[in-house]
Design a protein around this motif. Sequence first.
Motif, PDB file in Angstrom:
ATOM      1  N   ALA A 117       0.841  -1.202   0.000  1.00 54.12           N
ATOM      2  CA  ALA A 117       0.000   0.000   0.000  1.00 54.12           C
ATOM      3  C   ALA A 117       0.872   1.247   0.000  1.00 54.12           C
ATOM      4  O   ALA A 117       0.456   2.297  -0.493  1.00 54.12           O
ATOM      5  N   SER A 118       2.076   1.133   0.565  1.00 53.29           N
ATOM      6  CA  SER A 118       2.979   2.292   0.584  1.00 53.29           C
ATOM      7  C   SER A 118       4.441   1.853   0.586  1.00 53.29           C
ATOM      8  O   SER A 118       4.817   0.940   1.326  1.00 53.29           O
ATOM      9  N   LEU A 119       5.238   2.519  -0.232  1.00 47.93           N
ATOM     10  CA  LEU A 119       6.702   2.386  -0.141  1.00 47.93           C
ATOM     11  C   LEU A 119       7.176   3.555   0.718  1.00 47.93           C
ATOM     12  O   LEU A 119       7.087   4.724   0.308  1.00 47.93           O
ATOM     13  N   ASP A 120       7.631   3.246   1.921  1.00 46.35           N
ATOM     14  CA  ASP A 120       8.038   4.301   2.852  1.00 46.35           C
ATOM     15  C   ASP A 120       9.490   4.721   2.611  1.00 46.35           C
ATOM     16  O   ASP A 120      10.121   4.295   1.653  1.00 46.35           O
ATOM     17  N   ARG A 121      10.011   5.569   3.507  1.00 49.59           N
ATOM     18  CA  ARG A 121      11.287   6.247   3.225  1.00 49.59           C
ATOM     19  C   ARG A 121      12.500   5.372   3.486  1.00 49.59           C
ATOM     20  O   ARG A 121      13.349   5.200   2.631  1.00 49.59           O
ATOM     21  N   CYS A 122      12.592   4.791   4.693  1.00 40.70           N
ATOM     22  CA  CYS A 122      13.800   4.048   5.079  1.00 40.70           C
ATOM     23  C   CYS A 122      13.566   3.339   6.413  1.00 40.70           C
ATOM     24  O   CYS A 122      12.497   3.484   7.020  1.00 40.70           O
ATOM     25  N   LEU A 123      14.579   2.614   6.853  1.00 42.10           N
ATOM     26  CA  LEU A 123      14.562   1.997   8.184  1.00 42.10           C
ATOM     27  C   LEU A 123      15.324   2.895   9.156  1.00 42.10           C
ATOM     28  O   LEU A 123      16.301   3.549   8.760  1.00 42.10           O
ATOM     29  N   ASN A 124      14.919   2.858  10.439  1.00 48.97           N
ATOM     30  CA  ASN A 124      15.744   3.547  11.432  1.00 48.97           C
ATOM     31  C   ASN A 124      16.792   2.574  11.998  1.00 48.97           C
ATOM     32  O   ASN A 124      16.885   1.420  11.552  1.00 48.97           O
ATOM     33  N   GLU A 125      17.570   3.018  12.985  1.00 49.75           N
ATOM     34  CA  GLU A 125      18.687   2.191  13.481  1.00 49.75           C
ATOM     35  C   GLU A 125      18.201   0.949  14.225  1.00 49.75           C
ATOM     36  O   GLU A 125      18.971   0.024  14.478  1.00 49.75           O
ATOM     37  N   HIS A 126      16.909   0.889  14.568  1.00 47.72           N
ATOM     38  CA  HIS A 126      16.359  -0.294  15.241  1.00 47.72           C
ATOM     39  C   HIS A 126      15.597  -1.200  14.273  1.00 47.72           C
ATOM     40  O   HIS A 126      14.895  -2.125  14.697  1.00 47.72           O
ATOM     41  N   GLY A 127      15.697  -0.906  12.976  1.00 48.87           N
ATOM     42  CA  GLY A 127      15.019  -1.745  11.988  1.00 48.87           C
ATOM     43  C   GLY A 127      13.543  -1.462  11.860  1.00 48.87           C
ATOM     44  O   GLY A 127      12.789  -2.282  11.339  1.00 48.87           O
ATOM     45  N   TYR A 128      13.095  -0.282  12.330  1.00 40.88           N
ATOM     46  CA  TYR A 128      11.693   0.116  12.173  1.00 40.88           C
ATOM     47  C   TYR A 128      11.540   1.013  10.943  1.00 40.88           C
ATOM     48  O   TYR A 128      12.433   1.786  10.601  1.00 40.88           O
ATOM     49  N   ILE A 129      10.384   0.873  10.307  1.00 42.40           N
ATOM     50  CA  ILE A 129      10.133   1.605   9.066  1.00 42.40           C
ATOM     51  C   ILE A 129       9.738   3.050   9.390  1.00 42.40           C
ATOM     52  O   ILE A 129       8.916   3.296  10.280  1.00 42.40           O
ATOM     53  N   LEU A 130      10.326   4.000   8.624  1.00 43.72           N
ATOM     54  CA  LEU A 130       9.981   5.419   8.747  1.00 43.72           C
ATOM     55  C   LEU A 130       9.281   5.900   7.481  1.00 43.72           C
ATOM     56  O   LEU A 130       9.772   5.580   6.394  1.00 43.72           O
ATOM     57  N   PRO A 131       8.180   6.623   7.523  1.00 41.09           N
ATOM     58  CA  PRO A 131       7.451   6.970   8.744  1.00 41.09           C
ATOM     59  C   PRO A 131       6.731   5.783   9.367  1.00 41.09           C
ATOM     60  O   PRO A 131       6.517   5.773  10.568  1.00 41.09           O
TER      61      PRO A 131
END
Length: 205
Positions: free
Chosen positions: A179-193
């Motif tokens: 449904a969405s291609l988001d921006r990137c992963l943070n340092e804990h492997g969580y998707i941003l936004p």
Amino acid sequence: MFQEIAHPLIANELGILRQKDCPPHLFRQSVRRVAALMTPYLCDKFATCDVTVFTPLETITAQRLQKPVMLVPILRAGLGFLDGFLDVIPQATVAHIGLKRNEQTLLPHTYYSNLPESLGDYEIILLDPMLATGGSAIEAVKQLQESGAKSIRFACLVAAPEGVEIFSQAWPEVPIYAASLDRCLNEHGYILPGLGDAGDRLFGT
Ligand code: PRP
Ligand code: URA
């Protein structure tokens, strides 16, 4: 192949899901609606075959799906994604794979797998709302292929570019629909936004 499904109704649901104070019961309902809205896109290449149908007035040649459909949610969060697909494909078989990402290594650990035999006969849709590092989805496809699966599609709500790239390298023959291609992963492997922890938000834990 990666397809971001651009649809105003899906965009509207993402606006609901991304709000951090969206409570679990509304989150679950919204995930279910997105899943139902995505289903036609995932199934638009399914083969059909002719069947004879007796309408109240005439005999005609109609269509039915050639192969049975199997939905494979990755536990836990995939469960929240399942119902919307079942709303549209109620006759689908459901098989489960339980994976948990190690919070330090980010590698998936399998704790449950219940895959029937003859997976090769099915059109399989693998379900997980989150494609982050890609480790969980890659492992799930491996298990499906080892069990004989031939036709697999992967459906997620939100995908990180890092996960899309690594998954596509591992399984180029498995298309990804998001449904969405988001921006990137943070340092804990969580998707941003992202959505935060999808399992926790679905189940209130
Ligand atoms: C989440 C999510 C995916 C996985 C994605 O599950 O539902 O299965 O992480 O991350 P990855 O692409 O980096 O592998 P988690 O392992 O947290 O388990 P849960 O669904 O039980 O919360
Ligand atoms: N798993 C989740 O639930 N959310 C993320 O952003 C990444 C992995």
